[in-house]
Design a protein around this motif. Structure first.
Motif, short mmCIF file in Angstrom:
data_model
loop_
_atom_site.label_atom_id
_atom_site.label_comp_id
_atom_site.label_asym_id
_atom_site.label_seq_id
_atom_site.Cartn_x
_atom_site.Cartn_y
_atom_site.Cartn_z
N ASP A 41 42.48 90.15 24.91
CA ASP A 41 41.07 90.39 24.95
C ASP A 41 40.46 89.93 26.17
N ALA A 42 41.58 89.45 27.32
CA ALA A 42 41.44 89.17 28.54
C ALA A 42 40.91 87.71 28.73
N TYR A 43 41.60 86.91 27.71
CA TYR A 43 41.09 85.42 28.08
C TYR A 43 42.62 84.78 28.25
N ARG A 44 42.77 83.95 29.32
CA ARG A 44 43.84 83.20 29.78
C ARG A 44 44.29 82.19 28.88
N VAL A 45 45.30 81.99 28.22
CA VAL A 45 45.93 80.91 27.34
C VAL A 45 46.67 80.19 27.97
N ARG A 46 46.66 78.80 27.80
CA ARG A 46 47.56 77.95 28.31
C ARG A 46 47.73 76.87 27.33
N LEU A 47 48.89 76.59 26.71
CA LEU A 47 49.20 75.78 25.73
C LEU A 47 49.77 74.55 26.18
N VAL A 48 49.55 73.36 26.13
CA VAL A 48 49.83 71.97 26.58
C VAL A 48 50.34 71.29 25.34
N PRO A 49 51.71 70.95 25.37
CA PRO A 49 52.36 70.09 24.41
C PRO A 49 51.52 68.80 24.16
N VAL A 50 51.66 68.10 22.94
CA VAL A 50 50.81 66.99 22.61
C VAL A 50 51.72 65.98 22.05
N ASP A 51 52.32 65.16 22.68
CA ASP A 51 52.81 64.02 22.32
C ASP A 51 52.03 62.82 21.64
N LEU A 52 52.00 62.62 20.42
CA LEU A 52 51.17 61.44 19.72
C LEU A 52 51.53 60.25 20.65
N ASP A 53 52.87 59.90 20.73
CA ASP A 53 53.21 58.66 21.50
C ASP A 53 52.71 58.51 23.05
N ASP A 54 52.18 59.82 23.65
CA ASP A 54 51.81 59.70 25.17
C ASP A 54 50.65 60.73 25.20
N LEU A 55 49.22 60.41 24.67
CA LEU A 55 48.23 61.24 24.54
C LEU A 55 47.76 61.35 26.05
N ALA A 56 48.02 60.18 26.78
CA ALA A 56 47.62 60.09 28.26
C ALA A 56 48.13 61.37 29.06
N ALA A 57 49.24 61.67 29.04
CA ALA A 57 50.18 62.93 29.33
C ALA A 57 49.47 63.93 29.12
N ALA A 58 49.24 64.14 27.79
CA ALA A 58 48.43 65.67 27.44
C ALA A 58 47.08 65.72 28.10
N ARG A 59 46.30 64.60 28.07
CA ARG A 59 44.94 64.57 28.87
C ARG A 59 45.07 64.97 30.24
N GLU A 60 46.11 64.34 30.68
CA GLU A 60 46.42 64.68 32.38
C GLU A 60 46.47 66.01 32.59
N GLN A 61 47.66 66.55 31.76
CA GLN A 61 47.86 68.05 31.83
C GLN A 61 46.44 68.87 31.89
N VAL A 62 45.52 68.34 30.84
CA VAL A 62 44.63 69.26 30.44
C VAL A 62 43.43 68.91 31.59
N GLU A 63 43.34 67.86 32.16
CA GLU A 63 42.33 67.86 33.27
C GLU A 63 42.92 68.53 34.41
N LYS A 64 44.15 68.80 34.66
CA LYS A 64 44.98 69.51 35.83
C LYS A 64 44.64 70.99 35.69
N LEU A 65 44.55 71.53 34.33
CA LEU A 65 44.00 72.97 34.16
C LEU A 65 42.63 73.15 34.21
N LEU A 66 42.02 72.17 33.96
CA LEU A 66 40.49 72.18 33.99
C LEU A 66 40.08 72.28 35.53
N ALA A 67 41.01 71.58 36.43
CA ALA A 67 40.42 71.69 37.81
C ALA A 67 41.13 72.78 38.53
N ASP A 68 41.97 73.61 37.91
CA ASP A 68 42.70 74.56 38.66
C ASP A 68 41.71 75.68 38.73
N GLU A 69 41.32 75.86 40.04
CA GLU A 69 40.34 77.04 40.29
C GLU A 69 40.72 78.23 40.33
#
Length: 242
Positions: A41-69
């Motif tokens: 349906d023309a939506y780009r999909v990006r799956l970020v692994p979530v480690d419950l012992d390192d939520l900061a890493a998942a959030r950092e990756q999410v923020e990188k994708l959000l900042a990707d122009e």
């Protein structure tokens, strides 16, 4: 951290970006069907692994994708199970346009760690295709639903951004009434229960209807954060050419 990607068909114009945050035990294989369908349906999909012992890493990756122009807006977090809980806690703090929360995990609501694999399969999904996928996935972590969440409580207020909540009415992991209560009637929230739906609501027997509901939400979001309706009931005169 490896991000799994699905892109729009060649020649299509991408309509937005979905950042998927999976739940306990899941890998990218669990979302091949979902990612392929939304990409079609023309939506780009990006799956970020979530480690419950390192939520900061998942959030950092999410923020990188959000900042990707190079990734088109609107940019929407799509979380399931603990990924939905993570999305609910950070959507107001990061530069996402909206969130989809599917099968929210609630602190203290997981089944006992001693539950059998068959019990876990039954709790997750009644879809035979999805059950075969996770049974054949060597990376899938069995008994993961017994893992405690890193949140002692989940305090959710009325969302400042558009939120779609989709939850299984028969979810034995996160009771539906408790999971959706903070969002029912909240401005900017759209809340749906899936009749007979279990915990992995994106991958349950009603996955087509759930995906269609998400697409309608996304298309409405593209019209504005107030979520104007794309389809309305016909009544009386219908606008059209004179």
């Amino acid at each position: 951290m490896t991000v799994t990607t699905w892109d729009e068909p060649a020649g299509a114009t991408a309509r937005g970006t979905l950042i998927v945050l999976p739940g306990r035990g899941e890998t990218g294989a669990s979302y091949q069907r979902f990612g392929t369908r939304l990409a079609a349906d023309a939506y780009r999909v990006r799956l970020v692994p979530v480690d419950l012992d390192d939520l900061a890493a998942a959030r950092e990756q999410v923020e990188k994708l959000l900042a990707d122009e190079s990734l088109p807006a609107p940019k929407v977090l799509v979380g399931t199970d603990s990924g939905a809980t993570l999305a609910a806690t950070i959507v107001g703090e990061v530069d996402a346009d909206a969130a989809v929360l599917a099968g929210l995990a609630l602190p203290g609501a997981a089944p006992a760690p001693g539950a059998t694999w068959d019990d876990e399969l039954d709790a997750r999904s009644a879809c035979p295709v999805h059950r075969s996928v996770i049974e054949g996935d060597a990376g899938f972590e069995r008994a993961a639903l017994g893992r405690p969440l890193p949140w002692s409580s989940l305090e959710v207020t009325a969302p400042a951004k558009p939120v779609l909540v989709v939850h299984g009415a028969a979810d034995a992991v996160s009771p539906a009434a408790e999971a959706v209560a903070p969002y029912v009637g909240a401005p900017g929230a759209r809340t749906w229960l899936v009749q007979g739906g279990r915990h992995d609501v994106l991958n349950d027997v009603s996955h087509r209807s759930v995906a269609a509901t998400i697409v309608l939400f996304l298309e409405s979001l593209k019209l504005g954060p107030e979520l104007p309706a794309v389809l309305v009931p016909a009544s009386g005169a219908v606008d059209g050419p004179a």
